[in-house]
Scaffold this motif. Structure first.
Motif, PDB file in Angstrom:
ATOM      1  N   GLY A 176       0.751  -0.992   0.037  1.00 46.18           N
ATOM      2  CA  GLY A 176       0.049  -0.051  -0.062  1.00 46.18           C
ATOM      3  C   GLY A 176       0.875   1.321  -0.228  1.00 46.18           C
ATOM      4  N   CYS A 177       1.970   1.060  -0.209  1.00 48.88           N
ATOM      5  CA  CYS A 177       3.067   2.324  -0.156  1.00 48.88           C
ATOM      6  C   CYS A 177       2.865   3.144  -1.785  1.00 48.88           C
ATOM      7  CB  CYS A 177       4.362   2.119  -0.299  1.00 48.88           C
ATOM      8  SG  CYS A 177       4.915   0.777  -1.413  1.00 48.88           S
ATOM      9  N   LEU A 178       3.225   4.229  -1.795  1.00 48.98           N
ATOM     10  CA  LEU A 178       3.223   5.141  -2.971  1.00 48.98           C
ATOM     11  C   LEU A 178       4.325   5.050  -3.688  1.00 48.98           C
ATOM     12  CD1 LEU A 178       1.565   8.432  -1.299  1.00 48.98           C
ATOM     13  CD2 LEU A 178       0.477   6.555  -2.643  1.00 48.98           C
ATOM     14  N   CYS A 179       4.119   4.922  -5.123  1.00 44.41           N
ATOM     15  CA  CYS A 179       5.262   4.860  -6.069  1.00 44.41           C
ATOM     16  C   CYS A 179       5.443   6.272  -6.546  1.00 44.41           C
ATOM     17  CB  CYS A 179       5.038   3.832  -7.155  1.00 44.41           C
ATOM     18  SG  CYS A 179       5.082   2.163  -6.621  1.00 44.41           S
ATOM     19  N   PRO A 180       6.711   6.640  -7.117  1.00 47.70           N
ATOM     20  CA  PRO A 180       6.692   7.888  -7.725  1.00 47.70           C
ATOM     21  C   PRO A 180       5.938   8.080  -8.822  1.00 47.70           C
ATOM     22  CG  PRO A 180       8.574   6.689  -8.174  1.00 47.70           C
ATOM     23  CD  PRO A 180       7.758   5.889  -7.326  1.00 47.70           C
ATOM     24  N   GLY A 181       5.418   9.139  -9.416  1.00 49.23           N
ATOM     25  CA  GLY A 181       4.535   9.278 -10.511  1.00 49.23           C
ATOM     26  C   GLY A 181       5.145   8.649 -11.811  1.00 49.23           C
ATOM     27  N   VAL A 182       4.274   7.768 -12.321  1.00 52.20           N
ATOM     28  CA  VAL A 182       4.657   6.837 -13.463  1.00 52.20           C
ATOM     29  C   VAL A 182       4.026   7.248 -14.549  1.00 52.20           C
ATOM     30  CG1 VAL A 182       5.019   4.467 -14.259  1.00 52.20           C
ATOM     31  CG2 VAL A 182       5.427   5.030 -11.903  1.00 52.20           C
ATOM     32  N   SER A 183       4.716   7.567 -15.834  1.00 54.95           N
ATOM     33  CA  SER A 183       3.758   7.527 -17.013  1.00 54.95           C
ATOM     34  C   SER A 183       3.218   6.304 -17.575  1.00 54.95           C
ATOM     35  CB  SER A 183       4.665   8.292 -18.022  1.00 54.95           C
ATOM     36  OG  SER A 183       5.876   7.534 -18.343  1.00 54.95           O
ATOM     37  N   GLY A 184       2.087   6.437 -18.010  1.00 51.59           N
ATOM     38  CA  GLY A 184       1.527   5.222 -18.754  1.00 51.59           C
ATOM     39  C   GLY A 184       2.132   4.307 -19.666  1.00 51.59           C
ATOM     40  N   VAL A 185       1.536   3.102 -19.910  1.00 53.87           N
ATOM     41  CA  VAL A 185       2.239   2.291 -20.701  1.00 53.87           C
ATOM     42  C   VAL A 185       2.087   2.840 -22.258  1.00 53.87           C
ATOM     43  CG1 VAL A 185       0.155   0.832 -21.141  1.00 53.87           C
ATOM     44  CG2 VAL A 185       2.430  -0.076 -21.465  1.00 53.87           C
ATOM     45  N   ASP A 186       1.053   3.605 -22.676  1.00 52.27           N
ATOM     46  CA  ASP A 186       0.760   4.301 -23.820  1.00 52.27           C
ATOM     47  C   ASP A 186       1.377   5.298 -24.120  1.00 52.27           C
ATOM     48  OD1 ASP A 186      -0.712   5.814 -21.789  1.00 52.27           O
ATOM     49  OD2 ASP A 186      -2.456   5.858 -22.939  1.00 52.27           O
ATOM     50  N   GLU A 187       2.390   5.830 -23.596  1.00 54.73           N
ATOM     51  CA  GLU A 187       3.282   6.649 -23.914  1.00 54.73           C
ATOM     52  C   GLU A 187       4.676   6.494 -23.751  1.00 54.73           C
ATOM     53  OE1 GLU A 187       3.327  10.231 -21.347  1.00 54.73           O
ATOM     54  OE2 GLU A 187       1.958   9.107 -20.052  1.00 54.73           O
ATOM     55  N   PRO A 188       5.683   6.957 -24.645  1.00 58.66           N
ATOM     56  CA  PRO A 188       7.065   6.550 -24.477  1.00 58.66           C
ATOM     57  C   PRO A 188       7.688   6.844 -22.888  1.00 58.66           C
ATOM     58  CG  PRO A 188       6.586   7.883 -26.442  1.00 58.66           C
ATOM     59  CD  PRO A 188       5.356   7.962 -25.582  1.00 58.66           C
ATOM     60  N   PRO A 189       8.546   5.990 -22.510  1.00 61.72           N
ATOM     61  CA  PRO A 189       9.226   6.381 -21.404  1.00 61.72           C
ATOM     62  C   PRO A 189       9.883   7.530 -21.378  1.00 61.72           C
ATOM     63  CG  PRO A 189      10.235   4.439 -22.242  1.00 61.72           C
ATOM     64  CD  PRO A 189       9.092   4.863 -23.287  1.00 61.72           C
ATOM     65  N   HIS A 190      10.119   8.219 -19.912  1.00 60.00           N
ATOM     66  CA  HIS A 190      11.039   9.260 -19.816  1.00 60.00           C
ATOM     67  C   HIS A 190      12.593   8.754 -19.849  1.00 60.00           C
ATOM     68  CE1 HIS A 190       8.003  11.631 -18.589  1.00 60.00           C
ATOM     69  NE2 HIS A 190       7.608  11.131 -17.436  1.00 60.00           N
ATOM     70  N   ALA A 191      13.650   9.430 -20.115  1.00 57.33           N
ATOM     71  CA  ALA A 191      14.863   9.139 -20.131  1.00 57.33           C
ATOM     72  C   ALA A 191      15.683   8.681 -18.960  1.00 57.33           C
ATOM     73  CB  ALA A 191      15.765  10.210 -21.037  1.00 57.33           C
TER      74      ALA A 191
END
Length: 259
Positions: A103-118
């Motif tokens: 139940g912890c919090l992950c950092p903001g994660v971009s979705g699978v439908d967009e390219p990942p960050h560098a």
């Protein structure tokens, strides 16, 4: 004179016996004295009893009513803590799975439908021991994105692919100044190139080079110290010679003869 006294006595008796006089006196007394209060008359019904009356009366009138204050209980929910997740650690459980368990919090994660960050490249160094001696090690940190794999792109060479839990990879030997970039990949594409995801290879200074540079530096410092000591010694000698010559000229001795 006797008849006059009798008439007055009869008049007084008449006035005292008259009802008008009594009404006047009662009216005056009522206006003079304050009204009296009588206790209320409580009628009992056939269903009640003396004991019930006493209990009810004491409960309602013997003590003031108690005021009950509503107690508000505030439930403090425990704030969720960030997940114990290190994006630079290799072969680590994905943060999404850790969050589902604890139940912890992950950092903001971009979705699978967009390219990942560098990703962020950390280390680019040669291997000097073991079976991989002569190869280059590349280390990086994962971005806050959905990642299915990584690619290490070497300037002038083909890219090498690594798994999603990898944070390091080995590549061949590199020439000085070769640019190396790390890309994150998912179904939507790959991450763009940034100043944090690329690094140019600069060979580290070997211990032999450091020792040689230290010896040269120490020799130069010793030589400068000797030169400074010689210059200071010459300066002191010149000052002493000038002082001795000045003392000899300033105090001449004369011999006085007799005629």
């Amino acid at each position: 004179m006797t008849s006059l006294c009798r008439n007055l006595a009869a008049l007084l008796l008449f006035l005292s016996a008259s009802p008008l006089h009594h009404s006047h006196l009662s009216t005056h007394a009522a206006s003079t004295f304050p009204p009296t209060t009588r206790p209320p008359i409580i009628f009992m019904t056939a269903l009640g009893s003396d004991d019930d009356y006493d209990d009810d009366y004491l409960d309602n009138y013997s003590s003031p009513p108690k005021v009950v204050h509503a107690v508000k209980t505030t439930l403090l929910q425990r704030e969720a803590q960030p997940c114990q997740y290190n994006p630079c650690l290799e072969n680590q459980e994905p943060c999404e799975q850790i969050s589902a368990k604890t139940g912890c919090l992950c950092p903001g994660v971009s979705g699978v439908d967009e390219p990942p960050h560098a990703p962020i490249i950390q280390v680019l160094r040669p291997i000097s021991e073991g079976d991989d001696r002569g190869k280059m090690e590349v280390q990086w940190c994962a971005p806050s994105s959905v990642v299915s794999g990584y690619r290490v792109v070497i300037e002038g060479s083909e890219a090498l692919e690594f798994g999603e839990v990898s944070r390091r990879g080995l590549v061949g030997s590199l020439e000085v100044g070769t640019k190396v970039c790390v890309e994150a990949v998912n179904s939507a594409g790959h991450s763009p190139t940034s100043e944090f995801s690329c690094k140019r290879y600069t060979p580290p200074e070997s211990s032999e080079h450091k020792l040689f540079a230290g010896i040269i530096g120490g020799g130069v410092a010793l030589l400068l110290l000797i030169i400074a000591a010689v210059i200071l010694w010459n300066h002191q000698m010149r000052k002493k010679a000038k002082r001795d010559s000045a003392d000899g000229l300033g105090n001449p001795s004369y011999t006085v003869g007799t005629l």
